[in-house]
Scaffold this active site. Structure first.
Site, PDB file in Angstrom:
ATOM      1  CD  GLU A   1     -17.392  -0.744 -15.787  1.00 20.50           C
ATOM      2  OE1 GLU A   1     -17.518  -1.005 -16.185  1.00 20.50           O
ATOM      3  OE2 GLU A   1     -17.216  -1.514 -14.597  1.00 20.50           O
ATOM      4  CB  CYS A   2     -18.426  -0.116 -22.402  1.00 15.60           C
ATOM      5  SG  CYS A   2     -20.259  -0.649 -21.825  1.00 15.60           S
ATOM      6  N   GLY A   3     -18.879   2.437 -20.385  1.00 16.62           N
ATOM      7  CA  GLY A   3     -19.359   3.537 -20.045  1.00 16.62           C
ATOM      8  C   GLY A   3     -20.472   3.593 -20.140  1.00 16.62           C
TER       9      GLY A   3
END
Length: 244
Positions: free
Chosen positions: A238-240
């Site tokens: 995930e990128c956040g």
């Protein structure tokens, strides 16, 4: 399914929020993606927004939600490091689907970030997380606030990674309702939807990419690799934006 009180739910601990939404989620699991969107628009508070990374299968959720809610703001957090083909794809889909695109970026330019911090994506998990906080999380938080969002649609699917395998249709994230209409779709269903509506995969799909993000943290798929291993050097998926 009755209307839900966002303020009351936000006051609950995270575990209690999940339990409070369990019955609603059980019913949402029985609906089609289109029915889930329609239900959310009828039962959840506005303003409504849709986020998209304009990735490999982005045309599906962009088309599906925009057909039911034309002119819904579409949030893109642009790092400045996308592939040229990605920017062309964004322009193409924005024009074809008549999207109400809202682009958000970090306060510091990519060049300024590199001067201050170096290449954060080469600095292990901590560096990647800082990079994502600057370029993805903060711009998204700003977008949700400026657009007065209370209900956020996104195109995540359980099949995409282990971190998404158990996500519900409806949750609360960043203080707003988050709805994942196609969460239970498999790759075949995605393909069939694209074919039915004359939509395309991201142009890098044909070059061997299963998931597309920034140029420096995206790899082509190779035999034996899981899709999630093609992002962030396999250190994280995930990128956040979809964590927390």
């Amino acid at each position: 399914m009755s209307q839900l009180d966002l303020n009351a739910l936000n006051e609950l601990p995270k575990v209690d929020r999940v339990l409070a939404l369990a019955e609603t989620n059980a019913q949402l699991e029985t609906l089609t993606a289109e029915e889930r969107v329609a239900w959310a628009l009828e039962n959840l508070p506005g303003e409504y927004v849709l986020s998209s990374s304009f990735g490999i299968q982005a045309a599906v959720s962009l088309h599906l939600v925009n057909q039911i809610r034309p002119d819904i703001p579409v949030i893109l957090t642009d790092t400045g490091y996308l592939f040229p083909e990605a920017y062309q794809f964004i322009d193409e889909l924005t024009d074809k689907l008549k999207l109400n695109l809202k682009v958000y970026r970090a306060g510091e330019s990519p060049a300024w970030q590199e001067a201050r911090y170096g290449k954060l994506w080469e600095q292990g998990v901590e560096g990647i997380e800082k990079y994502n906080e600057i370029n993805k999380v903060e711009p998204m938080n700003r977008a949700l606030k400026e657009l007065n969002a209370q209900t956020w649609f996104a195109g995540l699917r359980r099949e995409q990674s282990g971190s998404r395998a158990h996500l519900p249709v409806l949750a609360i994230q960043r203080g707003v309702f988050k709805v994942l209409p196609i969460i239970d779709w498999d790759n075949r269903t995605v393909y069939q939807y694209l074919q039915k509506h004359g939509l395309k995969y991201h142009p890098l799909w044909d070059q061997g990419y299963l998931s597309v993000g920034d140029t420096h943290t995206t790899r082509k798929w190779e035999p034996g690799m899981a899709e999630e291993e093609t992002r962030f050097f396999g250190l994280k998926r995930e990128c956040g934006l979809h964590e927390g």
